[in-house]
Design an enzyme around this catalytic site. Structure first.
Site, PDB file in Angstrom:
ATOM      1  N   SER A   1       0.848  -1.190   0.000  1.00  0.00           N
ATOM      2  CA  SER A   1       0.000   0.000   0.000  1.00  0.00           C
ATOM      3  C   SER A   1       0.882   1.237   0.000  1.00  0.00           C
ATOM      4  O   SER A   1       1.608   1.487   0.973  1.00  0.00           O
ATOM      5  CB  SER A   1      -0.885  -0.004   1.247  1.00  0.00           C
ATOM      6  OG  SER A   1      -1.556   1.230   1.356  1.00  0.00           O
TER       7      SER A   1
ATOM      8  N   HIS B   1      -1.499  -1.370  -3.969  1.00  0.00           N
ATOM      9  CA  HIS B   1      -2.749  -0.944  -3.329  1.00  0.00           C
ATOM     10  C   HIS B   1      -2.725   0.577  -3.212  1.00  0.00           C
ATOM     11  O   HIS B   1      -1.757   1.164  -2.721  1.00  0.00           O
ATOM     12  CB  HIS B   1      -2.849  -1.613  -1.963  1.00  0.00           C
ATOM     13  CG  HIS B   1      -4.131  -1.372  -1.246  1.00  0.00           C
ATOM     14  ND1 HIS B   1      -5.289  -2.061  -1.520  1.00  0.00           N
ATOM     15  CD2 HIS B   1      -4.451  -0.515  -0.240  1.00  0.00           C
ATOM     16  CE1 HIS B   1      -6.256  -1.646  -0.709  1.00  0.00           C
ATOM     17  NE2 HIS B   1      -5.777  -0.698   0.077  1.00  0.00           N
TER      18      HIS B   1
ATOM     19  N   ASP C   1      -4.889   3.772  -1.910  1.00  0.00           N
ATOM     20  CA  ASP C   1      -6.003   4.244  -1.077  1.00  0.00           C
ATOM     21  C   ASP C   1      -6.409   5.652  -1.473  1.00  0.00           C
ATOM     22  O   ASP C   1      -5.619   6.583  -1.337  1.00  0.00           O
ATOM     23  CB  ASP C   1      -5.585   4.289   0.397  1.00  0.00           C
ATOM     24  CG  ASP C   1      -5.429   2.912   0.993  1.00  0.00           C
ATOM     25  OD1 ASP C   1      -6.428   2.197   1.102  1.00  0.00           O
ATOM     26  OD2 ASP C   1      -4.276   2.555   1.335  1.00  0.00           O
TER      27      ASP C   1
ATOM     28  N   PHE D   1      -5.742   5.553   8.260  1.00  0.00           N
ATOM     29  CA  PHE D   1      -4.301   5.758   8.445  1.00  0.00           C
ATOM     30  C   PHE D   1      -3.583   4.411   8.491  1.00  0.00           C
ATOM     31  O   PHE D   1      -4.142   3.429   8.982  1.00  0.00           O
ATOM     32  CB  PHE D   1      -4.041   6.515   9.758  1.00  0.00           C
ATOM     33  CG  PHE D   1      -4.632   7.900   9.737  1.00  0.00           C
ATOM     34  CD1 PHE D   1      -3.914   8.965   9.215  1.00  0.00           C
ATOM     35  CD2 PHE D   1      -5.928   8.121  10.189  1.00  0.00           C
ATOM     36  CE1 PHE D   1      -4.470  10.235   9.156  1.00  0.00           C
ATOM     37  CE2 PHE D   1      -6.502   9.397  10.128  1.00  0.00           C
ATOM     38  CZ  PHE D   1      -5.773  10.455   9.617  1.00  0.00           C
ATOM     39  N   GLY D   2      -2.348   4.426   8.011  1.00  0.00           N
ATOM     40  CA  GLY D   2      -1.510   3.241   8.114  1.00  0.00           C
ATOM     41  C   GLY D   2      -0.898   3.170   9.510  1.00  0.00           C
ATOM     42  O   GLY D   2      -1.048   4.079  10.331  1.00  0.00           O
TER      43      GLY D   2
ATOM     44  N   ASP E   1      -6.611  -5.928   4.903  1.00  0.00           N
ATOM     45  CA  ASP E   1      -5.927  -4.627   4.837  1.00  0.00           C
ATOM     46  C   ASP E   1      -5.854  -4.020   6.242  1.00  0.00           C
ATOM     47  O   ASP E   1      -6.895  -3.735   6.843  1.00  0.00           O
ATOM     48  CB  ASP E   1      -6.744  -3.722   3.899  1.00  0.00           C
ATOM     49  CG  ASP E   1      -6.122  -2.355   3.668  1.00  0.00           C
ATOM     50  OD1 ASP E   1      -4.997  -2.116   4.114  1.00  0.00           O
ATOM     51  OD2 ASP E   1      -6.807  -1.521   3.017  1.00  0.00           O
TER      52      ASP E   1
ATOM     53  N   GLY F   1      -2.457  -3.430   9.382  1.00  0.00           N
ATOM     54  CA  GLY F   1      -1.657  -4.091  10.419  1.00  0.00           C
ATOM     55  C   GLY F   1      -1.024  -5.397   9.983  1.00  0.00           C
ATOM     56  O   GLY F   1      -0.692  -6.243  10.816  1.00  0.00           O
TER      57      GLY F   1
ATOM     58  N   GLY G   1       1.192  -1.853   4.176  1.00  0.00           N
ATOM     59  CA  GLY G   1       1.739  -0.522   3.948  1.00  0.00           C
ATOM     60  C   GLY G   1       3.013  -0.314   4.731  1.00  0.00           C
ATOM     61  O   GLY G   1       4.121  -0.442   4.207  1.00  0.00           O
TER      62      GLY G   1
HETATM   63  C1  DX5 Z   1      -5.854   2.331   5.665  1.00  0.00           C
HETATM   64  C2  DX5 Z   1      -5.580   1.734   4.335  1.00  0.00           C
HETATM   65  C3  DX5 Z   1      -4.495   0.739   4.272  1.00  0.00           C
HETATM   66  C4  DX5 Z   1      -3.156   1.165   4.846  1.00  0.00           C
HETATM   67  C5  DX5 Z   1      -2.660  -0.018   5.629  1.00  0.00           C
HETATM   68  O1  DX5 Z   1      -7.120   2.874   5.669  1.00  0.00           O
HETATM   69  O2  DX5 Z   1      -6.748   1.125   3.790  1.00  0.00           O
HETATM   70  O3  DX5 Z   1      -4.329   0.260   2.946  1.00  0.00           O
HETATM   71  O4  DX5 Z   1      -2.191   1.521   3.906  1.00  0.00           O
HETATM   72  O5  DX5 Z   1      -1.509   0.340   6.281  1.00  0.00           O
HETATM   73  P1  DX5 Z   1      -0.724  -0.633   7.264  1.00  0.00           P
HETATM   74  O6  DX5 Z   1      -0.326  -1.835   6.475  1.00  0.00           O
HETATM   75  O7  DX5 Z   1       0.420   0.205   7.732  1.00  0.00           O
HETATM   76  O8  DX5 Z   1      -1.695  -0.973   8.382  1.00  0.00           O
HETATM   77 ZN    ZN Z   2      -6.546   0.232   1.829  1.00  0.00          ZN
END
Ligand code: DX5
Ligand code: ZN
Length: 216
Positions: free
Chosen positions: A6, A31, A33, A144-145, A176, A178, A198
């Site tokens: 992502s 991916h 977003d 948020f990631g 998607d 964590g 991500g």
């Molecule tokens: C969050 C996004 C994800 C995000 C995941 O709303 O949908 O795609 O990038 O990030 P990680 O892998 O860091 O949890």
């Molecule tokens: Zn996503």
């Protein structure tokens, strides 16, 4: 298994370089977003960035519409080159309109996915399961990631996997939020086919992190 880095967590000062690394890695999808600052309190990328991503890496781009008006934005991102569109049923909140959107995205030759906030009852997926290519299980609250993986995602994956075996549905199960080597393995064992990651991919060595997600 498909791994979909992502780019929300990419280092945008060197996006092109990072996309080239992703392209050289064993990841198959990117991916992407799209957040509108309304459905969630974050704003991300528009179509110019999508076109730049498509030009920098010859890969399948999986657009996750985290927006309040997917009925409008699906066409906009398909026009810009999205290969697949996943939208939030909880943004549309209407079975007839969600089915119409699913059919429209498919009629344009793209893959279509549906998703829900993690707290929403999984039975909300039922009216659509024989028509979609992908069901996305959110293992964090979108926006948020870098958030921790929600363990309750595992039971949602198992439920979707049981149901597709029973009814011979064709959707793939994507997770998607964590995802790292450990949570990714748990998801794969529960039946997930596509892992979005991500921060785990972009805060580590990209190719090694991607490889570590192929556990089964
Ligand atoms: C969050 C996004 C994800 C995000 C995941 O709303 O949908 O795609 O990038 O990030 P990680 O892998 O860091 O949890
Ligand atoms: Zn996503």
């Amino acid at each position: 298994m498909i791994v979909a880095p992502s780019i929300l967590s990419a280092d945008f000062k060197r996006l092109r370089e990072q996309l080239e690394e992703v392209e050289k890695s064993s990841a198959q999808w990117i991916h992407f977003d799209v957040m509108d600052g309304h459905f969630v309190k974050n704003i991300t990328f528009g179509t110019d960035i999508l076109q730049a991503v498509k030009e920098s890496a010859d890969m399948y781009v999986d657009v996750h519409l985290v927006v309040s008006d997917p009925e409008y934005y699906a066409d906009v991102f398909l026009d810009a080159g999205a290969d697949g569109i996943t939208f939030h049923l909880d943004a549309v909140n209407d079975i007839g309109r969600s089915l119409a959107l699913i059919r429209k995205i498919k009629s344009r030759g793209a893959n279509v996915g549906i998703t829900l906030y993690p707290e929403v009852d999984v039975h909300e997926y039922l009216p659509y399961l024989d028509e979609v290519d992908l069901v996305l299980v959110m293992s964090i609250k979108p926006g948020f990631g870098g958030q921790p993986f929600r363990e309750d995602a595992i039971e949602r994956i198992r439920w979707l996997d049981r149901l597709r075996k029973k009814h011979f549905y064709n959707y793939r199960i994507q997770v998607d939020g964590g995802i790292n080597a450990e949570t990714g393995k748990q998801c794969a064992e529960a039946g997930a086919d596509i892992l979005v990651a991500g921060s785990y991919v972009f805060k580590n060595k990209i190719a090694e992190a991607v490889d570590s997600l192929y556990t089964l």
